[in-house]
Write a protein that holds these residues in place. Structure first.
Motif, PDB file in Angstrom:
ATOM      1  N   ASN A   1     -17.657  18.582  -6.833  1.00 26.66           N
ATOM      2  CA  ASN A   1     -18.821  17.870  -7.338  1.00 26.66           C
ATOM      3  C   ASN A   1     -19.084  18.154  -8.807  1.00 26.66           C
ATOM      4  O   ASN A   1     -20.224  18.269  -9.243  1.00 26.66           O
TER       5      ASN A   1
ATOM      6  N   GLY B   1      -8.240   3.386   1.871  1.00 26.22           N
ATOM      7  CA  GLY B   1      -7.032   2.827   2.488  1.00 26.22           C
ATOM      8  C   GLY B   1      -6.740   3.485   3.830  1.00 26.22           C
ATOM      9  O   GLY B   1      -6.381   2.819   4.811  1.00 26.22           O
ATOM     10  N   PHE B   2      -6.921   4.780   3.858  1.00 27.36           N
ATOM     11  CA  PHE B   2      -6.674   5.532   5.081  1.00 27.36           C
ATOM     12  C   PHE B   2      -7.642   5.089   6.181  1.00 27.36           C
ATOM     13  O   PHE B   2      -7.240   4.801   7.319  1.00 27.36           O
TER      14      PHE B   2
ATOM     15  N   LYS C   1     -13.589  16.721  -8.607  1.00 30.51           N
ATOM     16  CA  LYS C   1     -14.254  15.736  -7.750  1.00 30.51           C
ATOM     17  C   LYS C   1     -14.754  16.401  -6.472  1.00 30.51           C
ATOM     18  O   LYS C   1     -15.901  16.234  -6.064  1.00 30.51           O
TER      19      LYS C   1
ATOM     20  N   LYS D   1     -12.676  17.554   3.194  1.00 29.04           N
ATOM     21  CA  LYS D   1     -12.844  17.600   1.746  1.00 29.04           C
ATOM     22  C   LYS D   1     -13.218  16.244   1.196  1.00 29.04           C
ATOM     23  O   LYS D   1     -12.413  15.325   1.162  1.00 29.04           O
ATOM     24  N   MET D   2     -14.476  16.151   0.796  1.00 29.48           N
ATOM     25  CA  MET D   2     -14.954  14.892   0.231  1.00 29.48           C
ATOM     26  C   MET D   2     -15.837  15.211  -0.958  1.00 29.48           C
ATOM     27  O   MET D   2     -16.537  16.213  -0.951  1.00 29.48           O
ATOM     28  N   PRO D   3     -15.802  14.354  -1.954  1.00 33.38           N
ATOM     29  CA  PRO D   3     -16.732  14.561  -3.054  1.00 33.38           C
ATOM     30  C   PRO D   3     -18.165  14.314  -2.569  1.00 33.38           C
ATOM     31  O   PRO D   3     -18.371  13.611  -1.591  1.00 33.38           O
ATOM     32  N   GLY D   4     -19.118  14.890  -3.260  1.00 33.67           N
ATOM     33  CA  GLY D   4     -20.498  14.767  -2.811  1.00 33.67           C
ATOM     34  C   GLY D   4     -20.735  15.684  -1.635  1.00 33.67           C
ATOM     35  O   GLY D   4     -20.429  16.867  -1.687  1.00 33.67           O
TER      36      GLY D   4
ATOM     37  N   ASP E   1     -13.487  13.839   7.644  1.00 35.03           N
ATOM     38  CA  ASP E   1     -12.635  14.515   6.647  1.00 35.03           C
ATOM     39  C   ASP E   1     -13.405  15.726   6.111  1.00 35.03           C
ATOM     40  O   ASP E   1     -14.608  15.653   5.878  1.00 35.03           O
TER      41      ASP E   1
ATOM     42  N   ASP F   1     -13.085   9.787   2.337  1.00 33.23           N
ATOM     43  CA  ASP F   1     -13.270   9.161   1.027  1.00 33.23           C
ATOM     44  C   ASP F   1     -12.096   8.287   0.644  1.00 33.23           C
ATOM     45  O   ASP F   1     -12.159   7.546  -0.315  1.00 33.23           O
ATOM     46  N   GLU F   2     -10.981   8.388   1.402  1.00 33.13           N
ATOM     47  CA  GLU F   2      -9.823   7.548   1.091  1.00 33.13           C
ATOM     48  C   GLU F   2      -9.962   6.219   1.848  1.00 33.13           C
ATOM     49  O   GLU F   2      -9.719   6.144   3.056  1.00 33.13           O
TER      50      GLU F   2
ATOM     51  N   GLN G   1       0.839  -1.205   0.000  1.00 24.55           N
ATOM     52  CA  GLN G   1       0.000   0.000   0.000  1.00 24.55           C
ATOM     53  C   GLN G   1       0.873   1.254   0.000  1.00 24.55           C
ATOM     54  O   GLN G   1       0.594   2.214  -0.735  1.00 24.55           O
TER      55      GLN G   1
END
Lengths: 577, 143
Positions: free
Chosen positions: A435, B13-14, A432, B56-59, B54, B10-11, A385
């Motif tokens: 949006n 893996g994190f 992204k 900053k996330m999309p949506g 978090d 949104d990550e 990873q």
């Protein structure tokens, strides 16, 4: 090359404009004033000559008339018998000489047969037979006759006045000879300029006075002149008629002023070379020409120097503007890089955070021991990873670097589609989070364009950033479309953002025009885009409806296949590679 | 009693790794990969004490999610997680009721400390509410 040509032609056109504007009035003034002055001067000269001739033909006529009257008085006062007396005649002659100087050379009485019966004078002419003389025949017919000038019997130029007296049924003729020198003086003194001179000719063009220069060469001409003029005699034989003729003896043009005297038997002629008569006019004309010439020369030199200096200044200003433009573009680019960097920082923070967490996780597992459970596999996964996220970081930094390079204005052939993909990739993260969904519909076969890729990259990034800003709260769709439109390659960016109010539409390409709050927008983006597209011979158009969306459409001239080749080939290669 | 935590980022893996590490330290961890999902998890699990969110996330982004959480679950404490570029919006979040904010990548011990504080604060609030209720009941009895 083309630039220096441009400035040369600029200088040339400036020079010609200056020359035309300065010389035209000069020439016009010289022509108009010259013509007016010439006409006025010629009028003055001819009037002067006419006046002169009129005055002198009168004085000659008076002179002759006076002499004739003198004789007539003598004939009336004295009868023929007294005149026949030599002593009486002698006394009369003496009286005449006393009163008139040497005008009356001699005095004689001739009988009807032409024999001179009495004579008083310096010659021995007593008894001379004049029956064949011209004057004698004319005097019989006319009562009074003034002869032409001729050498006569004595061999000296003179002319005779004869008067017929009728007494006791017989005709007598009183004759006198007039001194030629005194008569000659009347016209000899009329001299103007270098060539102006006056003389008297009879109808056979024989000189009645002695011109003060040799005119034998002109006799034939004068004969022709007199005869020729006889046919339309009015002009020459009118009083003080002026004609301009070419003198065959000298080949020069001459002014002739002619006036008939002695009841039209003689013609008083004044002649002068035109050049001489109009000497002052010619001098003025030459002076004007010299001034005109020098003026033209000075204007031409000045125009040349000035236009060259102006062109150089324009060139300097242009190059300064060019440098300025580059700096502004660079500044605008910095601004967009700053905007980009904000997005990138976050984007890079995410993989870094994952790596940090994975590292911490490995540490946790190591404390626990690798042998416990499947900790070893877990460590492997975590390391993978970390590698994946590291690669992601590298990708992001590379993308950023590719943009942060100094703008290269070198124009080359390239394909817009590749550039669009690059930009979409670069902006994806920002889109992204805002949006915004970026969709691309790229034409499969699209001609290459000739432009500077790095500048176009900036144009696209700016437009994409603007579009994302326009859809800021709420997000939306951004459609990027490339297509071949006739001879142009068209690329449009259609967003579903807030739109641009109509009032602002005409100003959006103005430098420093921005609707963003202070400190958030420079107002340079679109004006820089406009400059870049213009320089590449393209156009940029905008369509916008408030609350519906905005579409920017850029058109760039397509490169012909022979020159640049089609895009598809390169794309396919890339795909297969 | 250790806190129950919800991780929203949104990550993926994190979130996963962080969840494992926190779990190893004895916390009960729920995960969600978007704001909506976070709200859903929060609604179906009443035991969640602290949300790590978090920004900053999309949506639906962090601030919007925070506002919804504060309406639906006023007692739940929220710690905002932010990249450098969004410190301003994290502070905005603080103003609208977040407990604290942390920079990404964050130090786990520090985060645990903050979670502990947030948990304590929530406990205090809950205790106060319980006391108030008890008082109310006592008063109603009218003894």
């Amino acid at each position: 090359m083309s630039d220096s040509h441009y400035y040369q032609s600029l200088a040339k056109s400036m020079m010609f404009t200056i020359i035309l504007v300065s010389i035209a009035p000069l020439v016009l003034i010289v022509l108009i004033a010259g013509h007016q002055y010439g006409a006025a001067y010629e009028e003055k000269v001819t009037a002067h000559l006419r006046e002169l001739v009129l005055k002198h033909d009168q004085s000659v006529d008076y002179y002759l008339e006076e002499k004739v009257e003198e004789i007539r008085v003598l004939a009336e006062v004295f009868n023929v018998n007294r005149l026949r007396d030599p002593r009486e005649l002698e006394a009369l002659h003496d009286a005449l000489v006393r009163g008139h100087g040497n005008d009356f050379v001699d005095l004689g009485l001739v009988n009807s047969e032409g024999i001179q019966e009495a004579y008083a004078g310096p010659y021995r002419l007593q008894g001379v037979d004049y029956s064949e003389a011209e004057w004698f025949r004319m005097a019989r017919e006319r009562t009074v006759y003034v002869s032409d000038v001729g050498p006569g019997l004595r061999g000296v130029p003179h002319f005779t006045i004869a008067l017929r007296i009728k007494e006791a049924g017989r005709d007598w003729f009183l004759r006198t000879t007039l001194d030629f020198i005194a008569f000659n003086k009347l016209v000899e003194d009329i001299r103007i300029g270098q060539t102006g001179l006056a003389y008297i000719i009879n109808k056979k063009a024989e000189f009645q006075t002695t011109p003060n220069r040799d005119m034998t060469g002109e006799v034939s001409f004068l004969q022709r002149f007199v005869k020729g003029m006889d046919s339309n005699g009015e002009r020459v034989w009118g009083r003080a008629a002026i004609t301009t003729e070419t003198n065959p003896a000298t080949g020069k043009e001459m002014i002739f002023v002619t006036s008939p005297i002695k009841n039209g038997d003689w013609l008083m002629v004044f002649q002068q070379d035109t050049d001489d008569a109009y000497a002052a006019l010619n001098r003025t004309r030459n002076l004007a020409l010299v001034v005109l010439l020098l003026g033209t020369l000075a204007i031409t030199i000045m125009a040349y120097l000035m236009s060259r200096r102006m062109a150089r200044k324009v060139e300097k200003a242009d190059s300064a503007k060019e440098i300025m433009n580059e700096q502004v573009i660079e500044a605008g680019k910095l601004a967009s890089v700053g905007e980009l960097a904000a997005g990138i920082a976050h984007e890079i923070n995410n993989p870094v955070a994952i790596m940090v967490e994975e590292a911490g996780w490995i540490q946790d597992l190591l404390e626990e021991g690798l042998k416990v459970d499947d900790n070893e596999r877990e460590v492997q996964r975590a390391l993978n990873q970390i590698r994946t996220q590291g690669t992601r970081c590298k990708g992001i930094t590379h993308k950023l670097l590719s943009f942060a390079r100094k703008t290269d204005p070198t124009v080359k052939f390239f394909c817009l589609n590749e550039l669009v993909r690059e930009i979409v990739e670069l902006s994806e993260q920002r889109a992204k989070y805002a949006n915004v969904i970026i969709e691309t519909s790229l034409a499969d076969t699209i001609a290459q364009v000739q432009a500077s890729p790095s500048e176009m990259q900036q144009v696209f990034l700016n437009l994409v950033n603007n579009a994302i800003d326009a859809m800021d709260p709420g997000g939306g769709n951004l459609d990027i479309m490339t297509r071949l439109d006739g001879d142009d390659v068209a690329i449009s960016f259609a967003d579903t953002g807030c739109g641009i109010p109509e009032a602002n539409l005409s100003r959006i390409f103005d430098p420093f025009f921005t609707t963003k709050p202070v400190g958030q927008g420079t107002g340079l983006g679109l004006s820089i885009i406009y400059g870049i597209i213009n320089r590449m011979d393209g156009t940029i158009a905008v369509q916008s409806t408030v609350d519906v969306g905005t579409t920017f459409t850029i058109r760039l001239p397509a490169v012909k296949e022979a020159e640049g080749g089609a895009c598809e080939i390169r794309l396919n290669k890339e795909d297969t590679a | 009693m250790p806190a129950t935590i919800l991780l929203v980022d949104d990550e993926q893996g994190f979130v996963d790794t962080m969840a494992k590490r926190l779990g190893k330290r004895g916390l009960k961890v729920f995960t969600a990969y978007s704001g909506h999902e976070g709200l859903d998890v929060l609604s179906s699990n009443g035991s969640i004490d602290v949300v790590i969110l978090d920004v900053k996330m999309p949506g639906m982004d962090g601030n919007e999610t925070l506002a919804r959480i504060k309406i639906d679950h006023p007692l739940v404490e929220v710690i905002m997680l932010t990249g450098h570029a969004t410190v301003e919006s994290a502070i905005e979040g603080m103003k609208s009721g977040a407990f604290d904010y942390m920079m990404k990548p964050c130090d786990l011990e520090e985060l645990l400390g903050k979670v502990g504080e947030a948990y304590d604060k929530k406990e205090t609030h809950e205790t106060k509410i319980l006391e108030a209720r008890a008082r109310h009941i006592v008063l109603r009895r009218g003894d």
